[in-house]
Enzyme design. Sequence first.
Site, PDB file in Angstrom:
ATOM      1  N   ASP A 174       0.838  -1.191   0.000  1.00 38.78           N
ATOM      2  CA  ASP A 174       0.000   0.000   0.000  1.00 38.78           C
ATOM      3  C   ASP A 174       0.875   1.244   0.000  1.00 38.78           C
ATOM      4  O   ASP A 174       1.614   1.489   0.964  1.00 38.78           O
ATOM      5  CB  ASP A 174      -0.918  -0.010   1.225  1.00 38.78           C
ATOM      6  N   TYR A 232      -1.907  19.001  -3.013  1.00 39.38           N
ATOM      7  CA  TYR A 232      -1.529  18.164  -4.153  1.00 39.38           C
ATOM      8  C   TYR A 232      -0.308  18.746  -4.848  1.00 39.38           C
ATOM      9  O   TYR A 232       0.655  18.031  -5.161  1.00 39.38           O
ATOM     10  CB  TYR A 232      -2.705  18.066  -5.118  1.00 39.38           C
ATOM     11  N   ALA A 234       1.956  20.680  -3.600  1.00 43.46           N
ATOM     12  CA  ALA A 234       3.131  20.522  -2.737  1.00 43.46           C
ATOM     13  C   ALA A 234       3.754  19.145  -2.913  1.00 43.46           C
ATOM     14  O   ALA A 234       4.983  19.010  -2.967  1.00 43.46           O
ATOM     15  CB  ALA A 234       2.740  20.756  -1.284  1.00 43.46           C
ATOM     16  N   LYS A 277       3.607  17.324  -5.548  1.00 42.38           N
ATOM     17  CA  LYS A 277       4.185  17.231  -6.882  1.00 42.38           C
ATOM     18  C   LYS A 277       5.427  18.113  -7.036  1.00 42.38           C
ATOM     19  O   LYS A 277       6.365  17.756  -7.753  1.00 42.38           O
ATOM     20  CB  LYS A 277       3.131  17.593  -7.933  1.00 42.38           C
TER      21      LYS A 277
END
Length: 229
Positions: A54, A144, A146, A148
């Site tokens: 996971d 999101y 941050a 990336k």
Amino acid sequence: MGVHLITGAGSGIGAAVAARLHARGEELWLLARNGARAGTLRERFPGSRTLVADLAAPGALRARLEPQALPARLDTLLHIAGTIESGPVGELGAGAWQEMLAVNLAAPAELTRILLPALRAARGHVVFMNSGAGVHAPPRLGAYAASKFGLKALAESLRAEEYGHGVRVTTVYPGETDTPMQVRLHEQFGLPYAPEAHMSPATVAAAVVTALGLPRDATMSELMLRPGC
């Protein structure tokens, strides 16, 4: 025949990349969150091998993967899985930040670390599927973006560190692509969705495979894609 390990092969761009490589007869190792998903992937891509772990728990990846058979050499590691949740900085809770940073950044870093010996053995290639949000942070996508932006930094450091081992690193920045994630994002923003205004996952997959096929005397370090006119 190359050996490729792909995360996110269950849908969207990851599934399109897996399909393209599978059609060429390449050896696929596909990461799945659980056994049921692993079975679905093996049915979809006959002959592929699956690993179960996971990405939302990056600290447990080594313990989960070590008992499973891992490739001794790896031509390509493709980090395509990702997660997204929108919300203003003033409203988005710590849980959402933690999940996106775990799946989109910490897990790719840890998985790369685990598989570096196999990548070095093959003078392999690491591909990070980033986003337009990895170069420009729009409103309501701060967390999101941050994750990336961090992924971009990870790729740049890895490229410099592994140059002497012959490991190549490519970051792909796809614009709007017709994927389930894009559909959910439009729903969260309350925007109408028009698939024809987006790139297809197959188009992005074609660009990725082109980068993988570049001769050894060059690296396509960054690949920016946008929907056509």
